[in-house]
Design a protein around this motif. Structure first.
Motif, PDB file in Angstrom:
ATOM      1  N   VAL A 123      -8.762   2.812   4.760  1.00  0.00           N
ATOM      2  CA  VAL A 123      -7.342   3.106   4.745  1.00  0.00           C
ATOM      3  C   VAL A 123      -6.679   2.603   3.477  1.00  0.00           C
ATOM      4  CG1 VAL A 123      -7.123   3.175   7.248  1.00  0.00           C
ATOM      5  CG2 VAL A 123      -6.756   1.044   6.067  1.00  0.00           C
ATOM      6  N   GLY A 124      -7.434   2.057   2.551  1.00  0.00           N
ATOM      7  CA  GLY A 124      -6.890   1.634   1.270  1.00  0.00           C
ATOM      8  C   GLY A 124      -6.435   0.197   1.199  1.00  0.00           C
ATOM      9  N   LEU A 125      -6.609  -0.560   2.260  1.00  0.00           N
ATOM     10  CA  LEU A 125      -6.229  -1.966   2.222  1.00  0.00           C
ATOM     11  C   LEU A 125      -7.239  -2.747   1.380  1.00  0.00           C
ATOM     12  CD1 LEU A 125      -5.268  -2.631   5.943  1.00  0.00           C
ATOM     13  CD2 LEU A 125      -3.732  -2.613   3.990  1.00  0.00           C
ATOM     14  N   PRO A 126      -6.763  -3.769   0.676  1.00  0.00           N
ATOM     15  CA  PRO A 126      -7.701  -4.631  -0.059  1.00  0.00           C
ATOM     16  C   PRO A 126      -8.648  -5.335   0.914  1.00  0.00           C
ATOM     17  CG  PRO A 126      -5.438  -5.018  -0.765  1.00  0.00           C
ATOM     18  CD  PRO A 126      -5.376  -4.140   0.445  1.00  0.00           C
ATOM     19  N   THR A 127      -9.812  -5.717   0.448  1.00  0.00           N
ATOM     20  CA  THR A 127     -10.797  -6.415   1.259  1.00  0.00           C
ATOM     21  C   THR A 127     -10.626  -7.920   1.092  1.00  0.00           C
ATOM     22  OG1 THR A 127     -12.344  -4.604   0.979  1.00  0.00           O
ATOM     23  CG2 THR A 127     -13.256  -6.691   1.702  1.00  0.00           C
TER      24      THR A 127
END
Length: 109
Positions: A46-50
């Motif tokens: 979903v494009g969230l940083p890891t």
């Protein structure tokens, strides 16, 4: 003859011990054996940083996201870091809050 039997017994015992040691994994090493299609977490999809690490101590807490360290209030790939917990962080973008946890891709629900 007795020495030979003693030597064989010792070798068999140590070989079984060595197999047991090979099964132990260092808990600080990344998890292995995850299929390639599962390596991307839902966060990455979903494009969230890891989130890779959280560092807490005497000073301000730091969060390591996508290989870089950040403090509260800093921007991370378009998201604002608004909270750092013991095992998760909260990111905000366009008025929506997202929670990112450590090892989220490794947790089976």
């Amino acid at each position: 003859m007795a020495r030979w039997l003693l030597l064989c017994g010792c070798l068999l015992t140590t070989s079984g011990y060595a197999e047991h040691i090979d099964m132990l994994q260092d808990p600080t090493w990344p998890l292995e054996g995850i299929p390639a299609h599962e390596k991307k977490s839902k966060q990455g999809q979903v494009g969230l940083p890891t989130l890779q690490s959280i560092i807490q101590g005497n000073g301000a807490a730091l969060a390591v996201l996508n290989g870089q360290h950040y403090r509260l209030g800093q921007q991370v790939d378009g998201y604002k870091l608004v909270a750092i917990g013991s095992d998760s962080v909260a990111l905000e973008k366009a008025g929506k809050r997202h929670h990112v946890t450590l090892f989220a891709s490794k947790i089976k629900v």
